[in-house]
Design a protein around this motif. Structure first.
Motif, PDB file in Angstrom:
ATOM      1  N   SER A  82       0.808  -1.253  -0.576  1.00 32.16           N
ATOM      2  CA  SER A  82       0.251  -0.088   0.221  1.00 32.16           C
ATOM      3  C   SER A  82       0.951   1.440   0.052  1.00 32.16           C
ATOM      4  CB  SER A  82      -1.144   0.009   1.647  1.00 32.16           C
ATOM      5  OG  SER A  82      -1.981  -1.035   1.284  1.00 32.16           O
ATOM      6  N   ALA A  86       0.996   4.056  -2.879  1.00 30.73           N
ATOM      7  CA  ALA A  86       0.490   5.467  -2.559  1.00 30.73           C
ATOM      8  C   ALA A  86       1.659   6.754  -2.951  1.00 30.73           C
ATOM      9  CB  ALA A  86       0.755   5.785  -1.227  1.00 30.73           C
ATOM     10  N   ARG A  88       4.319   5.535  -5.403  1.00 31.00           N
ATOM     11  CA  ARG A  88       4.318   5.948  -6.861  1.00 31.00           C
ATOM     12  C   ARG A  88       3.502   6.317  -7.544  1.00 31.00           C
ATOM     13  NH1 ARG A  88       3.140   0.559 -10.387  1.00 31.00           N
ATOM     14  NH2 ARG A  88       0.977   0.963  -9.985  1.00 31.00           N
ATOM     15  N   ASP A  89       1.968   6.190  -6.973  1.00 33.84           N
ATOM     16  CA  ASP A  89       1.055   6.531  -8.492  1.00 33.84           C
ATOM     17  C   ASP A  89       0.797   8.485  -7.184  1.00 33.84           C
ATOM     18  OD1 ASP A  89       1.224   4.206  -9.128  1.00 33.84           O
ATOM     19  OD2 ASP A  89      -0.472   3.485  -7.977  1.00 33.84           O
ATOM     20  N   TRP A  90       0.386   8.614  -6.077  1.00 28.83           N
ATOM     21  CA  TRP A  90       0.341   9.864  -5.772  1.00 28.83           C
ATOM     22  C   TRP A  90       1.555  10.841  -5.175  1.00 28.83           C
ATOM     23  CZ3 TRP A  90      -2.469   6.952  -0.447  1.00 28.83           C
ATOM     24  CH2 TRP A  90      -3.897   7.080  -1.125  1.00 28.83           C
ATOM     25  N   GLY A  91       2.698  10.551  -5.362  1.00 26.72           N
ATOM     26  CA  GLY A  91       3.995  11.359  -5.418  1.00 26.72           C
ATOM     27  C   GLY A  91       4.031  11.418  -4.191  1.00 26.72           C
ATOM     28  N   ILE A  92       3.836  10.881  -2.941  1.00 29.71           N
ATOM     29  CA  ILE A  92       3.969  11.661  -1.398  1.00 29.71           C
ATOM     30  C   ILE A  92       5.366  11.572  -2.314  1.00 29.71           C
ATOM     31  CG2 ILE A  92       1.267  11.445  -1.100  1.00 29.71           C
ATOM     32  CD1 ILE A  92       2.558   8.693   0.539  1.00 29.71           C
TER      33      ILE A  92
END
Length: 427
Positions: A82, A86, A88-92
């Motif tokens: 998870s 997060a 990779r896809d949300w750039g946090i």
């Protein structure tokens, strides 16, 4: 023999697991032609087992409270994938990913703690369901793919203390940390001795204290030397630093706080604890939630070390953590165990596994040997208890985890101390 009894404070059988760990290290050092105690191998040993030792810290509290958690491997894997997604896809940023993983672990722990503490379903069943549930979530969310994580996040699982200061041929931060730990141990022991003498309590002869400190400091400084002299770019690993901090925190919580005493009380005798005012449901809820938080942290450390999250992360981790706790002296019936003892048990298994690999022993024979070691260690402890003797590791770590409410502090409640007495002391 009398000298050993004075030095270690009792019958040498109390220290069987420490002696077993030392004997294993010496055995493998000899038969692997000195490869066991090389800087690279010691660093790899800590890096490769830190996440299991972190799980053991949480597992020992669960087992002390009288439960078992079979879901930790699946929870670790689910949190790991998870967080990787997060980032990779949300750039946090990596630190936000760590906070997200800890929060997700807390939510999972609250879910399982709710069923265990307030609905009344045995933790074995709840976490067995959780093992299946979160293993499925791991593969569903990650679509059974490998999810890479950025280099910043990898530092959490495979980073080292940085190089600072002049070029001494060693890692200066590692040297400073090792010296600071040795000084802390010496000062703490001498201050405890001085307090005991001021209160009129009996203290061992000075030579006993000196020899004990010399042995402990020698071990600390030798380990420091190994970590500080690894190949360029390596030093004391960040996962090891996280583990050390957790051992200090949870060692303090389990032995010197009301919450810690209540965990022992509930595991020793839940009904007596409730009659003494302990909120057993709250205690059970907290230990289950804490376990999942540490499982999430262990999962993130593993992902950082592996550089990616995979669909088979966490498989069998719960068994390794449980084995470490029981080898470390915890009782199946609850109420007995220590954080330090669990770390010792985990190190025994880690050294055994590492040494067998260095000897080229196959995976099949390695599993057989590890299973026998677990069975013999627990059987030996059970035999001691059946003879009216204290738990080996419980006795070994009694002084390390002793509360400081008196000249020598009340003893941690173990199988020789009733729950009512423990509650009365805490009150």
């Amino acid at each position: 023999m009398n000298a050993l009894k004075k030095l270690f404070g009792g019958n040498t059988r109390q220290f069987g697991m420490i002696f077993a760990l030392v004997a294993l290290i010496i055995f493998f050092q000899i038969f692997t032609a000195g490869r066991t105690l090389t800087p690279g191998n010691v660093i790899n040993l800590f890096n490769g087992n830190s996440y299991i030792l972190i799980l053991a810290i949480g597992m020992v509290l669960v087992i002390i409270a009288g439960h078992i958690d079979l879901s930790v491997g699946s929870v670790a894997a689910f949190v790991g994938v998870s967080v990787a997604l997060a980032i990779r896809d949300w750039g946090i940023p990596w630190y936000a990913g760590v906070l997200l993983g800890l929060l997700l672990g807390a939510l999972i722990g609250a879910w399982q703690g709710l069923w265990t503490a307030y609905v009344g379903i045995p933790a074995f069943i709840v976490t067995l369901a959780g093992m299946l549930l979160f293993r499925g979530f791991n593969q569903f969310v990650g679509k059974s793919n490998t999810i890479p994580v950025p280099e910043d996040f990898q530092y959490l699982g495979s980073g080292y203390l940085p190089e600072v200061g002049p070029d001494t041929g060693f890692n200066n931060l590692t040297l400073l940390m090792g010296i600071a730990v040795a000084v802390f141990v010496v000062v703490g022991e001498l201050r405890a001795r001085a307090r005991a003498k001021a209160l009129g309590a009996g203290v061992p002869e000075m030579w006993v204290t000196v020899v004990k400190l010399v042995l402990i400091c020698a071990a600390i400084l030798y380990a420091t030397y190994l970590f500080a002299t690894g190949r360029p770019g390596t030093s004391f690993p960040i996962p090891g630093l996280i583990l050390a901090v957790l051992v200090l925190i949870y060692g303090f919580i389990s032995s010197r706080t009301v919450v810690g005493r209540h965990v022992y009380a509930v595991g020793g005798n839940r009904h007596a604890a409730e009659l003494s005012g302990v909120q057993s449901k709250k205690v059970n809820f907290l230990v289950m939630m804490n376990m999942s938080i540490l499982a999430g942290l262990a999962g993130m450390i593993f992902v950082g070390r592996s550089t990616a999250s995979g669909p088979f992360d966490g498989v069998g981790w719960e068994l390794d953590a449980i084995a470490a706790v029981f080898i470390g002296g915890a009782a199946v019936t609850g109420g007995v165990g220590t954080v330090v003892g669990s770390i010792i048990g985990g190190l025994v298994m880690a050294v055994l596994n590492n040494g067998l690999q260095l000897l080229g022993v196959g995976a099949d024979l390695t599993q057989i040997i590890k299973g026998l070691v677990l069975l013999i260690a627990v059987a030996f402890d059970v035999y001691n208890k059946s003879q009216g003797k204290r738990s080996i590791i419980g006795m070994l770590t009694r002084n390390m985890n002793r509360p400081t409410s008196g000249p020598s502090g009340p003893m941690q409640p173990d199988e020789t101390t009733s729950t009512k007495e423990a509650i009365a002391r805490e009150a």
